[in-house]
Write a protein that holds these residues in place. Structure first.
Motif, PDB file in Angstrom:
ATOM      1  N   ALA A   1       0.834  -1.205   0.000  1.00  0.00           N
ATOM      2  CA  ALA A   1       0.000   0.000   0.000  1.00  0.00           C
ATOM      3  C   ALA A   1       0.866   1.252   0.000  1.00  0.00           C
ATOM      4  N   ALA A   2       1.922   1.248   0.824  1.00  0.00           N
ATOM      5  CA  ALA A   2       2.822   2.403   0.873  1.00  0.00           C
ATOM      6  C   ALA A   2       3.545   2.592  -0.456  1.00  0.00           C
ATOM      7  N   VAL A   3       3.960   1.479  -1.078  1.00  0.00           N
ATOM      8  CA  VAL A   3       4.671   1.560  -2.360  1.00  0.00           C
ATOM      9  C   VAL A   3       3.744   2.064  -3.456  1.00  0.00           C
ATOM     10  N   VAL A   4       2.522   1.528  -3.503  1.00  0.00           N
ATOM     11  CA  VAL A   4       1.550   1.964  -4.514  1.00  0.00           C
ATOM     12  C   VAL A   4       1.239   3.444  -4.351  1.00  0.00           C
ATOM     13  N   ALA A   5       0.995   3.868  -3.117  1.00  0.00           N
ATOM     14  CA  ALA A   5       0.685   5.273  -2.870  1.00  0.00           C
ATOM     15  C   ALA A   5       1.858   6.169  -3.260  1.00  0.00           C
ATOM     16  N   PHE A   6       3.062   5.744  -2.928  1.00  0.00           N
ATOM     17  CA  PHE A   6       4.248   6.528  -3.290  1.00  0.00           C
ATOM     18  C   PHE A   6       4.352   6.670  -4.807  1.00  0.00           C
ATOM     19  N   GLY A   7       4.139   5.575  -5.531  1.00  0.00           N
ATOM     20  CA  GLY A   7       4.236   5.626  -6.985  1.00  0.00           C
ATOM     21  C   GLY A   7       3.208   6.553  -7.605  1.00  0.00           C
ATOM     22  N   ILE A   8       1.970   6.478  -7.112  1.00  0.00           N
ATOM     23  CA  ILE A   8       0.898   7.307  -7.680  1.00  0.00           C
ATOM     24  C   ILE A   8       1.112   8.773  -7.349  1.00  0.00           C
ATOM     25  N   ILE A   9       1.423   9.061  -6.066  1.00  0.00           N
ATOM     26  CA  ILE A   9       1.601  10.463  -5.659  1.00  0.00           C
ATOM     27  C   ILE A   9       2.800  11.087  -6.361  1.00  0.00           C
ATOM     28  N   SER A  10       3.909  10.349  -6.457  1.00  0.00           N
ATOM     29  CA  SER A  10       5.098  10.896  -7.118  1.00  0.00           C
ATOM     30  C   SER A  10       4.852  11.112  -8.609  1.00  0.00           C
ATOM     31  N   THR A  11       4.080  10.212  -9.225  1.00  0.00           N
ATOM     32  CA  THR A  11       3.753  10.382 -10.646  1.00  0.00           C
ATOM     33  C   THR A  11       2.941  11.653 -10.870  1.00  0.00           C
ATOM     34  N   PHE A  12       1.937  11.869 -10.010  1.00  0.00           N
ATOM     35  CA  PHE A  12       1.130  13.082 -10.142  1.00  0.00           C
ATOM     36  C   PHE A  12       1.929  14.321  -9.760  1.00  0.00           C
ATOM     37  N   ALA A  13       2.899  14.177  -8.855  1.00  0.00           N
ATOM     38  CA  ALA A  13       3.729  15.321  -8.490  1.00  0.00           C
ATOM     39  C   ALA A  13       4.513  15.825  -9.692  1.00  0.00           C
ATOM     40  N   VAL A  14       4.957  14.890 -10.521  1.00  0.00           N
ATOM     41  CA  VAL A  14       5.770  15.262 -11.684  1.00  0.00           C
ATOM     42  C   VAL A  14       4.904  15.585 -12.899  1.00  0.00           C
ATOM     43  N   PHE A  15       3.925  14.721 -13.159  1.00  0.00           N
ATOM     44  CA  PHE A  15       3.149  14.860 -14.402  1.00  0.00           C
ATOM     45  C   PHE A  15       1.685  15.206 -14.171  1.00  0.00           C
ATOM     46  N   GLY A  16       1.312  15.513 -12.920  1.00  0.00           N
ATOM     47  CA  GLY A  16      -0.093  15.674 -12.571  1.00  0.00           C
ATOM     48  C   GLY A  16      -0.854  16.654 -13.427  1.00  0.00           C
ATOM     49  N   ARG A  17      -0.321  17.848 -13.575  1.00  0.00           N
ATOM     50  CA  ARG A  17      -1.049  18.885 -14.320  1.00  0.00           C
ATOM     51  C   ARG A  17      -1.194  18.503 -15.791  1.00  0.00           C
ATOM     52  N   PHE A  18      -0.180  17.849 -16.337  1.00  0.00           N
ATOM     53  CA  PHE A  18      -0.254  17.426 -17.736  1.00  0.00           C
ATOM     54  C   PHE A  18      -1.300  16.320 -17.903  1.00  0.00           C
ATOM     55  N   ILE A  19      -1.316  15.368 -16.948  1.00  0.00           N
ATOM     56  CA  ILE A  19      -2.274  14.258 -17.022  1.00  0.00           C
ATOM     57  C   ILE A  19      -3.697  14.765 -16.913  1.00  0.00           C
ATOM     58  N   LEU A  20      -3.956  15.616 -15.916  1.00  0.00           N
ATOM     59  CA  LEU A  20      -5.311  16.128 -15.710  1.00  0.00           C
ATOM     60  C   LEU A  20      -5.763  16.999 -16.883  1.00  0.00           C
TER      61      LEU A  20
END
Length: 202
Positions: A46-65
């Motif tokens: 759970a911690a690994v999955v959350a880290f991966g998702i949050i870090s991905t959105f931290a870098v690419f979040g605005r572009f993805i949304l």
């Protein structure tokens, strides 16, 4: 250089949003039928999955949304609906055996997302990245804060088994029902926040 103030502020913000102590009842309820090893694996995953998702959105979040034409409010509403479904299962016990047999599924949904990697934590990280102001050390500081927050989450969930041993089976069942009620309230609040914010923009 490494910015201690940015690190502390980001870490505290993430800790409050992630709320590892408040997550314990839900975690114990979802993992009630698991072995110790499976429960520990779920905490780690759970911690690994959350880290991966949050870090991905931290870098690419605005572009993805922006590319998908998705707003934060839409994330809130969808996350609230998902949590509401999980809350109903916790309250009624329906689908309990099927859900508890797979620690991987539980680690992904609902623990990894949307309980940990939800709209709040995603937006908080996106704002923290902006606060880094394009500085390499700023990005390193924010990344270190995210890692520290995930480690704290893992520690809380990793030692949740000790609480379960104290509560025993009957106490865990009671806690599961309470967790379901609290999770339903969180889900409704997420839905309401998303809808109200959306209506204000019309």
């Amino acid at each position: 250089m490494f910015d201690p103030q940015l690190f502390v502020s980001t870490l505290l913000t993430l800790f409050v949003i992630l709320d590892p102590p408040g997550l314990l009842p839900v975690f114990l309820g979802l993992t009630r039928g698991m072995s110790i090893e499976a429960r520990r694996a779920s905490a780690r995953n759970a911690a690994v999955v959350a880290f991966g998702i949050i870090s991905t959105f931290a870098v690419f979040g605005r572009f993805i949304l922006a590319y998908l034409h998705i707003t934060i409010e839409a994330l809130q509403v969808s996350g609230g609906l998902l949590l509401l479904l999980v809350a109903m299962q916790l309250l009624t016990g329906s689908g309990e055996n099927e859900a508890l047999e797979s620690g991987t599924n539980i680690a992904i949904v609902p623990l990894g997302i949307p309980l940990l990697a939800g709209p709040g934590s995603i937006v908080a990280m996106m704002l923290a990245v902006e606060a880094a102001q394009g500085s390499l050390w700023g990005y390193v500081t924010v990344g270190a804060a995210l890692v520290a927050a995930m480690v704290l989450v893992w520690v809380f969930l990793r030692f949740a088994g000790g609480i379960r041993r104290v509560l025993r089976e009957s106490g865990t069942v009671l806690l599961t029902r309470i967790a379901g009620m609290l999770l339903a309230a969180i889900a409704v609040q997420m839905l309401a926040d998303g809808v109200l914010t959306f209506l204000r923009q019309i």
